[in-house]
Write a protein that holds these residues in place. Sequence first.
Motif, PDB file in Angstrom:
ATOM      1  N   VAL A   1       1.071   8.528  -4.845  1.00  0.00           N
ATOM      2  CA  VAL A   1       1.575   9.239  -3.642  1.00  0.00           C
ATOM      3  C   VAL A   1       2.586   8.495  -2.868  1.00  0.00           C
ATOM      4  O   VAL A   1       3.427   9.116  -1.923  1.00  0.00           O
ATOM      5  CB  VAL A   1       0.438   9.565  -2.608  1.00  0.00           C
ATOM      6  N   ALA A   2       2.774   7.196  -3.270  1.00  0.00           N
ATOM      7  CA  ALA A   2       3.842   6.214  -2.441  1.00  0.00           C
ATOM      8  C   ALA A   2       4.242   5.131  -3.365  1.00  0.00           C
ATOM      9  O   ALA A   2       3.417   4.541  -3.836  1.00  0.00           O
ATOM     10  CB  ALA A   2       3.598   6.293  -1.093  1.00  0.00           C
ATOM     11  N   PRO A   3       5.529   4.722  -3.062  1.00  0.00           N
ATOM     12  CA  PRO A   3       5.850   3.459  -3.662  1.00  0.00           C
ATOM     13  C   PRO A   3       5.350   2.266  -2.537  1.00  0.00           C
ATOM     14  O   PRO A   3       5.493   2.793  -1.652  1.00  0.00           O
ATOM     15  CB  PRO A   3       7.512   3.469  -3.631  1.00  0.00           C
ATOM     16  N   ILE A   4       5.316   1.276  -3.034  1.00  0.00           N
ATOM     17  CA  ILE A   4       4.790  -0.266  -2.140  1.00  0.00           C
ATOM     18  C   ILE A   4       6.174  -0.839  -2.390  1.00  0.00           C
ATOM     19  O   ILE A   4       6.417  -1.277  -3.692  1.00  0.00           O
ATOM     20  CB  ILE A   4       3.735  -0.850  -2.467  1.00  0.00           C
TER      21      ILE A   4
ATOM     22  N   GLY B   1       4.938  -2.135  -6.218  1.00  0.00           N
ATOM     23  CA  GLY B   1       3.768  -1.379  -6.645  1.00  0.00           C
ATOM     24  C   GLY B   1       3.673   0.104  -6.354  1.00  0.00           C
ATOM     25  O   GLY B   1       4.682   0.622  -5.787  1.00  0.00           O
ATOM     26  N   LEU B   2       2.695   0.810  -6.637  1.00  0.00           N
ATOM     27  CA  LEU B   2       2.543   2.236  -6.466  1.00  0.00           C
ATOM     28  C   LEU B   2       1.159   2.419  -5.837  1.00  0.00           C
ATOM     29  O   LEU B   2       0.032   1.671  -5.920  1.00  0.00           O
ATOM     30  CB  LEU B   2       2.442   2.981  -7.661  1.00  0.00           C
ATOM     31  N   LEU B   3       1.200   3.347  -4.614  1.00  0.00           N
ATOM     32  CA  LEU B   3      -0.110   3.662  -4.205  1.00  0.00           C
ATOM     33  C   LEU B   3      -0.584   5.021  -4.896  1.00  0.00           C
ATOM     34  O   LEU B   3       0.123   6.014  -4.848  1.00  0.00           O
ATOM     35  CB  LEU B   3      -0.034   4.059  -2.829  1.00  0.00           C
ATOM     36  N   LEU B   4      -1.790   4.901  -5.378  1.00  0.00           N
ATOM     37  CA  LEU B   4      -2.338   6.206  -5.872  1.00  0.00           C
ATOM     38  C   LEU B   4      -3.421   6.686  -5.155  1.00  0.00           C
ATOM     39  O   LEU B   4      -4.301   5.676  -4.278  1.00  0.00           O
ATOM     40  CB  LEU B   4      -2.999   5.715  -7.336  1.00  0.00           C
ATOM     41  N   GLN B   5      -3.859   7.969  -5.079  1.00  0.00           N
ATOM     42  CA  GLN B   5      -5.209   8.499  -4.439  1.00  0.00           C
ATOM     43  C   GLN B   5      -5.788   9.568  -5.546  1.00  0.00           C
ATOM     44  O   GLN B   5      -5.216   9.977  -6.273  1.00  0.00           O
ATOM     45  CB  GLN B   5      -4.706   9.030  -3.308  1.00  0.00           C
ATOM     46  N   ARG B   6      -7.085   9.748  -5.212  1.00  0.00           N
ATOM     47  CA  ARG B   6      -7.824  10.873  -5.949  1.00  0.00           C
ATOM     48  C   ARG B   6      -8.794  11.456  -4.868  1.00  0.00           C
ATOM     49  O   ARG B   6      -9.469  10.759  -3.999  1.00  0.00           O
ATOM     50  CB  ARG B   6      -8.176  10.471  -7.089  1.00  0.00           C
ATOM     51  N   GLU B   7      -9.304  12.705  -5.058  1.00  0.00           N
ATOM     52  CA  GLU B   7     -10.328  13.272  -4.159  1.00  0.00           C
ATOM     53  C   GLU B   7     -11.554  12.497  -4.865  1.00  0.00           C
ATOM     54  O   GLU B   7     -12.058  12.619  -5.920  1.00  0.00           O
ATOM     55  CB  GLU B   7     -10.152  14.769  -4.379  1.00  0.00           C
TER      56      GLU B   7
END
Length: 56
Positions: A37-40, A49-55
Motif C-alpha cells: 500500500v505504500a513505500p517506506i 521498505g514496503l508497507l503491506l496490508q490485508r483484510e
Amino acid sequence: MPSYEYKALDVDTGMFGGSSVPVDELNALGADGWEVVAPITENSGQTAGLLLQRER
C-alpha cells in the motif's frame, strides 16, 4: 466496516544506493492476501521498505 492488519517488509538498499525488491517474498505474501500500500522511505528519499496490508 473492514478491519486490516499491517506488515512492514524491508528492502535491501545496498551499499551504493541500488535497491533489491524481494519479488519472491512479495509473491508469497500476495498469495496470502497481502498487498503493498505504500513505500517506506529514508530521509534521502530512497525506499527502505514496503508497507503491506490485508483484510482480517
